[in-house]
Design an enzyme around this catalytic site. Sequence first.
Site, PDB file in Angstrom:
ATOM      1  NE  ARG A  62      -5.930   1.408  62.190  1.00 29.78           N
ATOM      2  CZ  ARG A  62      -6.989   0.823  61.633  1.00 29.78           C
ATOM      3  NH1 ARG A  62      -8.191   0.998  62.166  1.00 29.78           N
ATOM      4  NH2 ARG A  62      -6.868   0.071  60.567  1.00 29.78           N
ATOM      5  CD  GLU A  99      -4.397  -8.768  55.345  1.00 30.90           C
ATOM      6  OE1 GLU A  99      -4.322  -7.633  55.863  1.00 30.90           O
ATOM      7  OE2 GLU A  99      -4.005  -9.801  55.896  1.00 30.90           O
TER       8      GLU A  99
END
Length: 175
Positions: A62, A99
């Site tokens: 993105r 993460e």
Amino acid sequence: MSLANELEGLIRTIPDYPKPGIMFRDVTTLLQNPTGIRKAVDGLAEAFSDIDYDLVAGIEARGFILGGALAYAQNRGFVTIRKKGKLPHVTLSQQYALEYGVDHVEIHADAVKPGQRVLLIDDLIATGGTAEAGMQLIRRLGGSVVGAGFVIDLPELGGARRLEGLGARVECLMR
Ligand code: PRP
Ligand code: HPA
């Protein structure tokens, strides 16, 4: 309404994606809104309007959309920081912890020349692992990371502070 509130209203939250317990902030809904993408790109340009940079570097995937639009709007070159195995020429690689997992990002070895000033862009900073790896790649090529810009900061994960600890100026449009 503030820019942060306006952008926040365009972001969709998907619970338990890609793993249970993760609240995934989905910017596709912001990007598909004509006002949303324009205000996000203009907001990033404005946040760094006081500094000089030669190149915008975007992090897959993105960061390519936002960084590419920013590079075009600001008449700068665009550099891709990609996931492992995607770049065709000689690359530098940097491992990072996500993460949710481990991965590598890569850059073409000739993408940044020593002394060039680079603005690093992605949609979101969480732990900062991806952006830190991107910064390291640019620095290993002799470039200077003059700023790191994100639409979203997840402050409880500490990524923005982590990059600031490495000497980067960090700007996020919303938390
Ligand atoms: C997301 C996001 C950042 C990164 C942030 O990308 O777009 O690049 O994670 O996480 P961090 O600060 O903890 O490193 P993702 O790994 O989902 O990859 P994708 O853009 O290819 O879908
Ligand atoms: N959204 C998008 N990318 C991410 C997220 C998220 O919530 N967390 C870590 N990377």
